[in-house]
Write an enzyme that holds these catalytic residues in place. Structure first.
Site, PDB file in Angstrom:
ATOM      1  N   ASP A  62       0.822  -1.204   0.000  1.00 14.13           N
ATOM      2  CA  ASP A  62       0.000   0.000   0.000  1.00 14.13           C
ATOM      3  C   ASP A  62       0.862   1.262   0.000  1.00 14.13           C
ATOM      4  O   ASP A  62       0.676   2.172   0.808  1.00 14.13           O
ATOM      5  CB  ASP A  62      -0.956  -0.005   1.191  1.00 14.13           C
ATOM      6  CG  ASP A  62      -0.248  -0.196   2.525  1.00 14.13           C
ATOM      7  OD1 ASP A  62       0.927  -0.623   2.522  1.00 14.13           O
ATOM      8  OD2 ASP A  62      -0.872   0.063   3.571  1.00 14.13           O
ATOM      9  N   ASP A  93      10.615  -6.762  11.175  1.00 10.89           N
ATOM     10  CA  ASP A  93      11.671  -5.935  10.595  1.00 10.89           C
ATOM     11  C   ASP A  93      12.673  -5.471  11.640  1.00 10.89           C
ATOM     12  O   ASP A  93      13.894  -5.530  11.422  1.00 10.89           O
ATOM     13  CB  ASP A  93      11.074  -4.741   9.845  1.00 10.89           C
ATOM     14  CG  ASP A  93       9.983  -4.012  10.630  1.00 10.89           C
ATOM     15  OD1 ASP A  93       9.848  -4.239  11.846  1.00 10.89           O
ATOM     16  OD2 ASP A  93       9.255  -3.206  10.009  1.00 10.89           O
TER      17      ASP A  93
END
Length: 685
Positions: free
Chosen positions: A293, A403
């Site tokens: 996105d 992450d």
């Protein structure tokens, strides 16, 4: 053979002048700057007084913009810009200034050459540099003598140990000017002449946005030589291949595009699949994690690859995130994991939500000090394949902390992360989401604890357990029982050990959603009229408003009394009617703790929920909360040992291959066409 070949160098392009692809005026401040530089006060001049520092921080946030605008027609091409007669503008911007300190610290480059091509008699090019404190210095200048000129400036990187940028300003002559282009080049060792290639790994459940992103990648001609494969891990019910935008994406990327359909394994499962495919294929230098996105600046991928190619050691190169809805606003210039709290945050001497349209790069002293980071978000993050091969793939934790944990793991193995200026995407801002309260709260809490068990330098996780207890009590006192229950469940699941993570990756989301729906604060209503009107027997005390933010003393008193107040009987009428309505921005704990029931709107503005106080539930969960936190404090060292011992195994390609087995082809070979397996429906990629 002569040894001279070992010192042979070649010229390599590091960065070129670029302008917005779509001529969107909202992003102009990131490419060109018409404003003057008005540098804020040096922090040493402010001193250590708290009031003075608070006042200075507020002043730093103040806009210095005068509203000067560049007309879209002045953009002639991707690289060329026309100036009106006598117009002055600066290329000392996010995308066009040269981040000298990052090249100085992390790469083999020690000197750059800037070449600027300008047409327009009498026009002037002036080169500047800044130091880590933000002060700018004039370096050199040149004037167009005839109709056009090509000017080169040799610029050493030696004085940029702590920070600083290079950039150039242009002043048009009496008849205007056109900056045709500019390039930053360097002499690099011959064995680094060729650029690496990248596998872009996109995890999606948003077919249209994904297909549009693929179209952006395919439309950038200059990017194509850098792309090896674009992997799309399609985990949604609606397929990216069915999007009306997909044919354009397929045409642009051709046989570089590979769509992989698999069950909803979250962001970590999707990215791990891309990492696994990239490692097994072994043809790309890097794998880039990228959100679905986002709107991408393709030049940023080229710059990230170039920086990675010339780094002294294998280096993770991350891009920055700008606000998709306020496109000149930067989310964070560099993030760390605070080791005592074990929570991610903008570095201590930086600012988040920074609007370059309000205060430009040259006026923002803090942006000139190099930002050293612990990790970079996987909305855009380039990872060398050799790093994946050595430290393993993503943790199997669905979403959140995959992450940051990977960045910490790589750092411990000797591989740094650089959040690299000039590489970026535009993304939906975190402030528009409700991920601290909804189903994602489970993953936030569980995965934060797991990351702390793996990487906290403190014997019992520092402040981790105590802060977890405080937050749990806060959610309980705020009538957020579904969130408190999910956080408790998260802690119970951590205690089950690391080897349970892979097995529940495909099922945990559905379990969580079914579990939380039994609580009213998790039952969302699109229509406010689905809930009863506000009624209460007594009016608010002294007519006080919920929009006022309490002072420090009032906050401390409220925090001390709130847990005790929850033990009182529920007020008359509160079980049948909400006592108030709170907007998302006003639904802070110090407001919620005052009520026995409330209608609360969600952050995205699409729905409301009914919060209802339940003293019996509160007592039960409070007892369980105290018990489990005592257990964590007691067992932390042993839990940490278990997770650290298992890390290599659970992040290995072999472990992930077993998890992906239901969605992998029998022949285990790459294919340009999507797998025909159906993806599991669900939320969140």
């Amino acid at each position: 053979m002569s040894t001279e070949t070992s010192t042979t160098t070649v010229t390599r392009l590091l960065q070129r002048q670029i302008l917005p692809i779509d001529r969107d005026t909202d992003v102009f401040p990131l490419y060109v700057d018409l404003e003057e530089a008005k540098l804020d006060t040096d922090r040493d001049a402010v001193g250590g007084d708290k009031a003075a520092k608070d006042l200075n921080n507020a002043a730093i946030r103040q806009s210095t913009s005068t509203g000067r605008k560049l007309h879209p027609d002045q953009i002639r091409s991707r690289t060329a810009l026309r100036l009106e007669p006598s117009q002055l503008l600066s290329f000392g911007t996010y995308f066009n200034a040269f981040p000298a300190s990052y090249w100085r610290r992390h790469t083999v480059v020690d000197q750059v050459e800037l070449t600027v091509d300008v047409t327009g008699a009498g026009s002037m090019v002036t080169v500047y540099k800044s130091m880590a404190r933000g002060h700018s210095q004039r370096v050199d200048a040149a004037t167009v003598e005839g109709d056009s000129g090509s000017f080169s400036f040799t610029l050493p990187l030696k004085p940029f140990v702590d920070g600083g940028w290079y950039w150039y300003d242009v002043v048009a002559g009496d008849h205007g000017a056109t900056v045709e282009g500019a390039e930053w080049t360097a002499q690099v060792p011959a064995d680094r002449a060729e650029h690496g290639t990248v596998d872009v790994c996109i995890t999606t459940m948003l077919p249209d946005m994904s297909a549009q992103l693929l179209g952006q990648l395919g439309a950038a001609e200059e990017l194509q030589p850098y792309l090896d494969t674009v992997f799309v891990m399609d985990q949604g019910k609606d397929k990216v291949t069915d999007s009306t935008h997909f044919p354009t994406a397929r045409e642009g990327l051709g046989d570089k595009l590979r769509v992989i359909v698999q069950g909803n394994l979250g962001g970590s499962g999707g990215y791990a699949r891309g990492q696994l495919e990239s490692v097994r294929k072994g043809t790309a230098t890097y794998a880039m994690m990228m959100d679905d996105d986002v709107v991408c600046e393709p030049e940023g991928i080229i710059r990230a690859v170039t920086f990675g190619d010339l780094a002294k050691r294998p280096t993770i190169v991350g891009g920055h995130m700008f606000n998709l809805y306020s496109r000149s606003e930067l989310h964070s210039f560099g993030e760390i994991v605070q080791p005592w709290r074990f929570w991610w945050q903008t570095r201590l001497d930086g600012y988040s939500q920074w609007n370059f349209g309000a205060r430009n790069l040259r006026s923002s002293r803090w942006l000139h000090k190099r930002a050293d980071v612990d990790f970079n978000g996987w909305f855009m993050c380039l990872i060398p394949r050799v790093v994946l091969e050595e430290v393993g793939l993503s943790l199997p934790i669905f979403i959140k902390w995959d992450d940051s944990e990977f960045g910490l793991r790589a750092k411990e193995a000797g591989y740094p992360t650089v959040s690299f200026p000039g590489a970026a995407v535009w993304h939906v801002p975190w402030t528009d989401k409700n991920d601290g309260l909804d189903w994602q709260s489970y993953f936030h809490h569980r995965n934060r604890i797991i990351a702390a068990l793996l990487h906290s330098p403190y014997e019992r996780g520092g402040r981790m357990v105590r802060e977890s207890l405080n937050h749990q009590v806060k959610h309980l006192a705020s009538l957020q029982y579904s969130t408190a229950e999910l956080r408790h469940l998260a802690m119970e699941d951590v205690l089950r050990g690391p080897h349970a993570l892979h097995g529940e990756l495909a099922t945990k989301l559905a379990d969580i959603n079914a579990f939380r729906k039994q609580y009213s604060d998790a039952q969302l209503h699109l229509d406010r009229d689905d809930l009863p009107p506000v009624r209460r027997k007594k009016p608010p005390k002294k007519g006080k408003s919920d929009i006022e933010i309490p002072g420090r003393l009032s906050t401390l008193i409220a925090a001390g009394l709130a847990p005790i107040r929850q033990l009182r009987p529920v007020r008359e009428m509160a079980t049948d009617y909400p006592e108030t309505e709170l907007t998302a921005m006003d639904a802070k704990w110090w407001n919620l703790v005052k009520y026995d029931s409330a209608v609360v709107s969600m952050n995205d503005g699409s729905s409301v929920a009914l919060y209802k106080r339940d003293p019996a539930h509160y007592r039960d969960l409070l007892k369980r909360t105290v018990d489990i936190h005592r257990r964590f404090h007691r067992e932390w060292p042993e839990l940490a040992r278990q997770y650290r011992d298992a890390l290599g195994e659970i992040t290995s390609p072999e472990a992930w291959e077993k998890t992906f087995a239901p969605w992998m082809r029998a022949d285990d070979q790459p294919d340009d066409q999507p797998d025909d397996q159906a993806a599991d429906p669900g939320e969140g990629a």
